[in-house]
Motif scaffolding. Structure first.
Motif, short mmCIF file in Angstrom:
data_model
loop_
_atom_site.label_atom_id
_atom_site.label_comp_id
_atom_site.label_asym_id
_atom_site.label_seq_id
_atom_site.Cartn_x
_atom_site.Cartn_y
_atom_site.Cartn_z
N VAL A 1 7.16 -47.08 -135.62
CA VAL A 1 8.46 -47.11 -134.95
C VAL A 1 8.25 -47.52 -133.50
CG1 VAL A 1 10.40 -45.68 -134.16
CG2 VAL A 1 9.49 -45.39 -136.48
N GLY A 2 9.10 -48.41 -133.00
CA GLY A 2 9.01 -48.85 -131.61
C GLY A 2 10.10 -49.86 -131.33
N ARG A 3 10.09 -50.38 -130.09
CA ARG A 3 11.20 -51.27 -129.72
C ARG A 3 10.80 -52.74 -129.75
NH1 ARG A 3 11.61 -50.02 -123.20
NH2 ARG A 3 9.37 -50.21 -122.84
N ALA B 1 7.39 -57.57 -132.23
CA ALA B 1 6.15 -58.38 -132.29
C ALA B 1 4.92 -57.48 -132.16
CB ALA B 1 6.17 -59.42 -131.18
N LYS B 2 5.01 -56.45 -131.33
CA LYS B 2 3.87 -55.53 -131.18
C LYS B 2 3.66 -54.71 -132.45
CE LYS B 2 4.04 -54.73 -126.16
NZ LYS B 2 4.07 -53.68 -125.13
N LEU B 3 4.76 -54.27 -133.06
CA LEU B 3 4.65 -53.50 -134.30
C LEU B 3 4.05 -54.37 -135.40
CD1 LEU B 3 8.11 -51.65 -134.27
CD2 LEU B 3 5.90 -50.77 -133.52
N PRO C 1 11.99 -50.73 -136.59
CA PRO C 1 12.27 -50.90 -135.16
C PRO C 1 13.36 -49.95 -134.69
CG PRO C 1 12.36 -53.01 -136.33
CD PRO C 1 12.36 -51.91 -137.36
N LEU C 2 13.17 -49.38 -133.51
CA LEU C 2 14.19 -48.50 -132.93
C LEU C 2 13.96 -48.44 -131.42
CD1 LEU C 2 16.57 -46.48 -133.47
CD2 LEU C 2 14.84 -44.68 -133.52
N ASP C 3 15.03 -48.70 -130.66
CA ASP C 3 14.95 -48.56 -129.21
C ASP C 3 15.40 -47.15 -128.84
OD1 ASP C 3 15.18 -48.59 -126.47
OD2 ASP C 3 16.16 -50.54 -126.37
N LEU C 4 14.47 -46.36 -128.35
CA LEU C 4 14.75 -44.96 -128.06
C LEU C 4 15.58 -44.75 -126.80
CD1 LEU C 4 11.20 -43.60 -128.95
CD2 LEU C 4 13.21 -43.62 -130.42
N SER C 5 15.88 -45.84 -126.10
CA SER C 5 16.80 -45.68 -124.97
C SER C 5 18.26 -45.69 -125.44
CB SER C 5 16.58 -46.77 -123.91
OG SER C 5 16.87 -48.03 -124.45
N THR D 1 4.09 -35.24 -127.71
CA THR D 1 3.13 -35.67 -126.69
C THR D 1 3.54 -35.16 -125.32
OG1 THR D 1 2.64 -37.64 -127.96
CG2 THR D 1 1.93 -37.62 -125.67
N SER D 2 2.63 -34.43 -124.71
CA SER D 2 2.86 -33.84 -123.40
C SER D 2 2.05 -34.56 -122.33
CB SER D 2 2.50 -32.35 -123.46
OG SER D 2 2.86 -31.72 -122.27
N SER D 3 1.81 -33.89 -121.25
CA SER D 3 1.07 -34.48 -120.12
C SER D 3 0.62 -33.32 -119.23
CB SER D 3 1.99 -35.41 -119.34
OG SER D 3 1.39 -35.78 -118.12
N ALA E 1 -5.86 -38.33 -119.06
CA ALA E 1 -5.93 -39.68 -118.49
C ALA E 1 -6.59 -40.64 -119.48
CB ALA E 1 -6.71 -39.64 -117.19
N THR E 2 -5.85 -41.70 -119.85
CA THR E 2 -6.31 -42.63 -120.89
C THR E 2 -5.95 -44.04 -120.44
OG1 THR E 2 -5.78 -40.92 -122.53
CG2 THR E 2 -6.19 -43.13 -123.38
N ASN E 3 -6.83 -44.98 -120.71
CA ASN E 3 -6.67 -46.36 -120.24
C ASN E 3 -5.60 -47.11 -121.04
OD1 ASN E 3 -6.98 -48.85 -119.06
ND2 ASN E 3 -8.89 -49.31 -120.14
N1 LIG Z 1 -2.06 -42.85 -120.76
C1 LIG Z 1 -2.19 -41.68 -120.15
O1 LIG Z 1 -3.05 -41.51 -119.27
C2 LIG Z 1 -1.29 -40.53 -120.55
C3 LIG Z 1 -1.52 -39.28 -119.96
C4 LIG Z 1 -0.70 -38.21 -120.31
C5 LIG Z 1 0.29 -38.38 -121.26
N2 LIG Z 1 0.49 -39.61 -121.82
C6 LIG Z 1 1.54 -39.73 -122.84
O2 LIG Z 1 1.00 -40.37 -123.99
C7 LIG Z 1 2.04 -41.10 -124.65
C8 LIG Z 1 1.62 -42.53 -124.85
O3 LIG Z 1 1.45 -43.11 -123.58
P1 LIG Z 1 0.67 -44.49 -123.34
O4 LIG Z 1 -0.20 -44.26 -122.17
O5 LIG Z 1 0.11 -44.98 -124.61
O6 LIG Z 1 1.91 -45.40 -122.85
P2 LIG Z 1 2.19 -46.95 -123.03
O7 LIG Z 1 0.91 -47.71 -123.13
O8 LIG Z 1 3.16 -47.29 -121.97
O9 LIG Z 1 2.90 -47.02 -124.46
C9 LIG Z 1 4.16 -46.42 -124.62
C10 LIG Z 1 4.74 -46.79 -125.96
O10 LIG Z 1 6.07 -46.26 -126.02
C11 LIG Z 1 6.96 -47.30 -126.39
N3 LIG Z 1 8.28 -47.16 -125.82
C12 LIG Z 1 8.62 -47.08 -124.51
N4 LIG Z 1 9.95 -47.06 -124.38
C13 LIG Z 1 10.48 -47.15 -125.63
C14 LIG Z 1 11.80 -47.20 -126.14
N5 LIG Z 1 12.87 -47.20 -125.34
N6 LIG Z 1 11.97 -47.29 -127.48
C15 LIG Z 1 10.90 -47.33 -128.30
N7 LIG Z 1 9.63 -47.29 -127.88
C16 LIG Z 1 9.42 -47.21 -126.55
C17 LIG Z 1 6.29 -48.57 -125.87
O11 LIG Z 1 6.83 -49.69 -126.54
P3 LIG Z 1 6.74 -51.16 -125.90
O12 LIG Z 1 5.28 -51.49 -125.84
O13 LIG Z 1 7.48 -51.98 -126.87
O14 LIG Z 1 7.36 -51.07 -124.56
C18 LIG Z 1 4.83 -48.30 -126.17
O15 LIG Z 1 4.53 -48.60 -127.51
C19 LIG Z 1 3.28 -40.94 -123.79
O16 LIG Z 1 4.08 -39.89 -124.31
C20 LIG Z 1 2.73 -40.56 -122.43
O17 LIG Z 1 3.67 -39.83 -121.67
C21 LIG Z 1 -0.28 -40.68 -121.48
#
Ligand SMILES: NC(=O)c1ccc[n+]([C@@H]2O[C@H](COP(=O)([O-])OP(=O)(O)OC[C@H]3O[C@@H](n4cnc5c(N)ncnc54)[C@H](OP(=O)(O)O)[C@@H]3O)[C@@H](O)[C@H]2O)c1
Length: 254
Positions: free
Chosen positions: A50-52, A55-57, A76-80, A158-160, A206-208
């Motif tokens: 599921v995502g918006r 092409a990425k999906l 596909p679903l836009d969560l906004s 998913t938290s932070s 923290a993740t890349n």
């Molecule tokens: N990376 C870190 O260091 C870190 C640390 C703590 C917590 N987190 C949490 O881990 C989770 C994943 O984060 P990430 O780092 O992998 O982020 P990311 O690389 O920005 O990926 C976010 C994903 O969410 C999707 N998304 C965003 N807005 C959307 C919408 N309106 N509708 C549907 N999908 C949507 C994006 O889709 P598109 O690609 O299509 O935009 C993307 O697939 C998040 O909950 C984040 O808060 C991450």
């Protein structure tokens, strides 16, 4: 401050640890969600992507198929989006193809603005709350009946780190993650002893990914692990190894 735990140090995911399970992942097209979808498929699960960004999906779908893992599905679903019908329809569409759901990974989120609350904009605040909190609620609300059809289902929120201890300038994002922890706790209490659905939260640390690089533009990307490196916790919480784990806050990294 919310207390947290890590997965058992001796947890080793066997190749087929998720065989026969159907798991829905939001934000499955990029970052941690993409890695989780691929890891779940590699361990035997049928993954619902599921995502918006279609092409990425599709790219994730192709990679899973090329690897010979169970054929995934794309929804596909836009969560906004704020129309509840879109979430109801997604759940109905999933139910047409699958008679139950074994796992739901709420992963998609947006970072929003990094600035003081004093100057935060209402529009950005609303969008962060919509994607990170309201959409999570709506998906949970409408997918719960399918999760309750599974012999043992897992919901992971998913938290932070900033959702467990508030930090200056993390604004709506931090507040949304506290709300996510709250949603997990409320749902866990409601399902205690009455359901085969377990509910936990997971802070990847923290993740890349694109989100991390946007939050810390001056940081070298190699400072942090790649999404694939933090998958043991994601596999643990979706596998039967965590069947008795409920209402807890986890960290993916020690
Ligand atoms: N990376 C870190 O260091 C870190 C640390 C703590 C917590 N987190 C949490 O881990 C989770 C994943 O984060 P990430 O780092 O992998 O982020 P990311 O690389 O920005 O990926 C976010 C994903 O969410 C999707 N998304 C965003 N807005 C959307 C919408 N309106 N509708 C549907 N999908 C949507 C994006 O889709 P598109 O690609 O299509 O935009 C993307 O697939 C998040 O909950 C984040 O808060 C991450």
């Amino acid at each position: 401050m919310i207390a947290s735990s890590t997965v058992p140090a001796n947890f080793q995911p066997a190749p087929g640890v998720l065989s026969g399970k159907t798991i829905l992942v939001t934000g499955a097209g990029d970052g941690i969600g993409r890695a989780a979808a691929q890891a779940y498929a590699a361990h035997g699960a049928t993954v619902i992507l599921v995502g918006r960004t279609v092409a990425k999906l599709e790219a994730v779908y192709d990679a899973i198929e090329a690897a010979g893992h169970p054929q995934p599905a794309i929804f596909p679903l836009d969560l906004s989006g704020t129309d509840e019908n879109a979430y109801r329809e997604l759940a109905l569409a999933v139910a047409e193809h699958f008679d139950h759901l074994d796992g739901l990974l709420h992963n998609a989120s947006v970072l929003g603005e990094r600035r003081p609350l004093e100057s935060a904009t209402w529009q950005a605040w609303q969008n962060v709350m919509q994607v990170n909190v309201n959409a999570t609620f709506l998906l949970t609300r409408h997918l719960l009946p399918l999760l309750q059809q599974a012999p043992s289902a897992s919901v992971v929120f998913t938290s932070s780190g900033v959702g467990r201890r508030g930090k200056a300038y993390w604004g709506a994002y931090a507040v949304s993650k506290f709300a996510t922890e709250g949603m997990m706790q409320v749902l866990a209490a409601e399902l205690e002893n009455t359901s085969q659905v377990r509910v936990n939260s997971l802070n990847p640390g923290a993740t890349n990914t694109g989100m991390r690089r946007a939050a810390y533009p001056a940081e070298a990307p190699t400072t942090n692990p790649d999404p694939a490196d933090i998958m043991p916790a994601y596999l643990y919480l979706m596998s039967d190894h965590s069947a008795a784990v409920h209402g807890q806050a986890f960290d993916a990294q020690h």
